[in-house]
Design an enzyme around this catalytic site. Structure first.
Site, short mmCIF file in Angstrom:
data_model
loop_
_atom_site.label_atom_id
_atom_site.label_comp_id
_atom_site.label_asym_id
_atom_site.label_seq_id
_atom_site.Cartn_x
_atom_site.Cartn_y
_atom_site.Cartn_z
CB SER A 189 9.96 42.36 -0.47
OG SER A 189 10.95 41.40 -0.69
N GLY A 210 -0.32 -13.90 6.01
CA GLY A 210 -1.20 -13.44 7.06
C GLY A 210 -0.54 -13.32 8.42
CB THR A 211 -1.51 -11.17 11.29
OG1 THR A 211 -2.89 -11.48 11.12
CG2 THR A 211 -1.25 -9.79 10.72
NE ARG A 259 -2.27 -1.82 3.15
CZ ARG A 259 -2.80 -2.25 4.28
NH1 ARG A 259 -4.04 -1.96 4.58
NH2 ARG A 259 -2.10 -2.98 5.13
C1 UD1 Z 1 -4.49 -6.37 11.15
C2 UD1 Z 1 -5.65 -7.04 11.90
C3 UD1 Z 1 -6.79 -6.02 12.07
C4 UD1 Z 1 -6.26 -4.78 12.78
C5 UD1 Z 1 -5.04 -4.20 12.06
C6 UD1 Z 1 -4.41 -3.12 12.91
C7 UD1 Z 1 -5.47 -9.34 11.16
C8 UD1 Z 1 -6.08 -10.41 10.33
N1 UD1 Z 1 -6.08 -8.18 11.12
O1 UD1 Z 1 -4.98 -5.97 9.87
O2 UD1 Z 1 -7.83 -6.60 12.81
O3 UD1 Z 1 -7.29 -3.83 12.87
O4 UD1 Z 1 -4.05 -5.23 11.86
O5 UD1 Z 1 -3.38 -2.49 12.18
O6 UD1 Z 1 -4.52 -9.57 11.85
N2 UD1 Z 1 2.29 -8.80 8.68
C9 UD1 Z 1 3.28 -9.75 8.54
N3 UD1 Z 1 3.03 -10.81 7.75
C10 UD1 Z 1 1.85 -10.99 7.08
C11 UD1 Z 1 0.86 -10.01 7.23
C12 UD1 Z 1 1.12 -8.92 8.03
O7 UD1 Z 1 4.34 -9.65 9.15
O8 UD1 Z 1 1.72 -12.00 6.39
C13 UD1 Z 1 2.58 -7.63 9.57
C14 UD1 Z 1 2.62 -6.31 8.84
O9 UD1 Z 1 3.92 -5.99 8.45
C15 UD1 Z 1 2.11 -5.32 9.91
C16 UD1 Z 1 1.17 -6.20 10.76
O10 UD1 Z 1 1.50 -7.55 10.49
O11 UD1 Z 1 3.16 -4.87 10.73
C17 UD1 Z 1 -0.29 -5.95 10.44
O12 UD1 Z 1 -0.48 -6.19 9.06
P1 UD1 Z 1 -1.48 -5.32 8.17
O13 UD1 Z 1 -1.50 -5.90 6.81
O14 UD1 Z 1 -1.15 -3.89 8.34
O15 UD1 Z 1 -2.82 -5.53 8.95
P2 UD1 Z 1 -4.13 -6.23 8.51
O16 UD1 Z 1 -3.94 -7.69 8.34
O17 UD1 Z 1 -4.77 -5.44 7.44
#
Ligand code: UD1
Length: 404
Positions: free
Chosen positions: A358, A84-85, A16
């Site tokens: 000026s 994913g997180t 993004r």
């Molecule tokens: C996530 C939460 C969402 C929350 C938001 C807050 C999940 C599914 N959702 O959103 O509820 O409101 O954060 O900011 O968790 N990251 C990784 N690896 C990945 C994906 C992400 O390391 O595969 C890291 C990113 O670098 C970032 C953090 O995790 O530091 C959050 O990722 P981001 O994509 O910003 O958040 P969302 O998944 O959209």
């Protein structure tokens, strides 16, 4: 207190942000974003911090390892694919080795989180299986929403992409900062399945899992939502390559070309700034303003519905409204376009190469021809032909012996 470990999620691929530089290495007030996160992490004295990195891991790792005596508490984990997180947390957990006690999970791109908030989360979470930080936002778009039952107990988190229109109305959001008991975290992560819409493993699924197990989920809310905001540019803002945006600046629907510098405390709204231009400090670009390539808009200069031509400079204390300004124009300090007669707005035209001295007032409608000069302190009330000098000030008189 039982041992504490921290996982910092920083493997997001900055899609993004669309920047050449990894998101967490972007400087804020001269320091990379990740430094703030680690400073806050260290304020709660963890035993170990695991930093989860993605494709740009070498650069981030090199930066963190170069810090004086700092790397001893860090371990680095590599999330090969962004899945994913939950998966990132799993990778981070593995790098921590055998652990007990609690794990704090932080986002690498939330630099404003205060140590006090983390301490508050820890005080609540240290004796509980799962606690998290929430915030109430007027514009919660993009965040996971906190779902509560009729008694106000957390029963899950729904992500923006999966939320129904009613769920999207919820203003309480998940800040992405958690305190989880290590053994529970391990068990819960093993249960997470990929989301059918995004195909990612959501860390937020562990909340629903805890609820299913009959475990309570606790929350703390931040007082000031700014604390948990990620790096954000408002509206439909676009930033070109190699731009530098100074602290305290606000960009709303602004379009920046390449290599633009926006110095501290500038406010840009619905405007275009082309490549190589320099804005601020303390500049204001109001809607429908266009700053062409290499032009300069300096301190306490306001532009409204004005085009400032290529290489032109308005460096100090000026108001330029409803003006069309050509190339290579110099606008002297304290220049004002008098564009409003109390009823209607009028245009000012300054052609290429004009030099405005000026403290000039340009009473619109007025046109200054190519290469013309305006003497300092002039009130321009009629058009100035190309190449001429306009001067309207009263000639200076010196009165000898006045003091005596
Ligand atoms: C996530 C939460 C969402 C929350 C938001 C807050 C999940 C599914 N959702 O959103 O509820 O409101 O954060 O900011 O968790 N990251 C990784 N690896 C990945 C994906 C992400 O390391 O595969 C890291 C990113 O670098 C970032 C953090 O995790 O530091 C959050 O990722 P981001 O994509 O910003 O958040 P969302 O998944 O959209």
């Amino acid at each position: 207190m039982k041992p504490l470990s921290i996982i910092v999620l920083a493997a997001g691929n900055s899609t993004r942000l669309k920047s050449q530089l990894t998101k967490v290495l972007h400087p804020i007030c001269g320091r990379p974003l990740i430094d703030y996160v680690l400073e806050t992490a260290r304020s709660v004295r963890p035993r170990k911090i695991s930093v989860v990195l993605g494709n740009d891991r070498e650069k981030v790792q090199a930066h963190l390892q170069a810090q004086k005596g700092a790397a001893k508490d860090l371990s680095f984990a590599h999330q090969k694919e962004r899945r994913g997180t939950a998966q990132a947390t799993q990778v981070g957990l593995k790098a921590l080795g055998k652990i007990s006690g609690h794990v704090l999970i932080l986002s690498g791109d939330v630099p404003l989180l205060r140590p006090e908030t983390l301490k508050r989360l820890l005080r609540l979470g240290a004796a509980r299986p799962l606690s998290l930080v929430t915030a109430v936002l007027a514009a919660p778009f993009g965040y996971g929403r906190i779902m509560r039952d009729l008694e106000g107990r957390v029963c899950g988190i729904v992500e923006e992409k999966n939320a129904s229109p009613e769920e999207k109305q919820i203003n309480e959001i998940n800040a992405g900062i958690y305190c989880v008991e290590a053994a529970f975290l391990k068990k819960a992560l093993a249960q997470v399945r990929p989301d059918p819409v995004k195909k990612e493993y959501y860390l937020t699924d562990i909340i629903a899992y805890a609820v299913k197990q009959g475990l309570p989920v606790h929350t703390i809310a931040v007082d000031d939502a700014y604390e948990i905001l990620g790096v954000q540019l408002l509206g439909n803002t676009q930033v070109g390559r190699s731009c530098h945006i100074g602290p305290g600046s606000i960009l709303i629907n602004a379009r920046l070309g390449e290599g633009v510098q926006v110095k501290a405390y500038s406010h840009l709204e619905d405007c275009t700034v082309k490549s190589g231009a320099v804005i601020g400090p303390f500049a204001r670009l109001r809607p429908a303003s266009i700053v062409e390539e290499e032009a300069h808009v300096g301190n306490f200069v306001e532009l409204k519905k004005t085009r400032l031509g290529k290489g032109s400079k308005a460096n100090h204390l000026s108001y330029l409204g409803d003006a069309v300004i050509g190339r290579g124009v110099n606008i002297g300090a304290g220049t004002i376009t008098c564009n409003y007669d109390g009823k209607n707005k009028f245009q000012t035209y300054l052609e290429d190469g004009v030099f405005v001295g000026s403290d000039t007032q340009l009473v619109a409608p007025v046109k200054v021809g190519k290469g013309a000069y305006i003497g300092a302190g002039t009130t321009v009330t009629m058009d100035v032909p190309a190449g001429s000098l306009a001067i309207s000030r009263v000639p200076q008189r010196n009165i000898p012996g006045y003091k005596k």
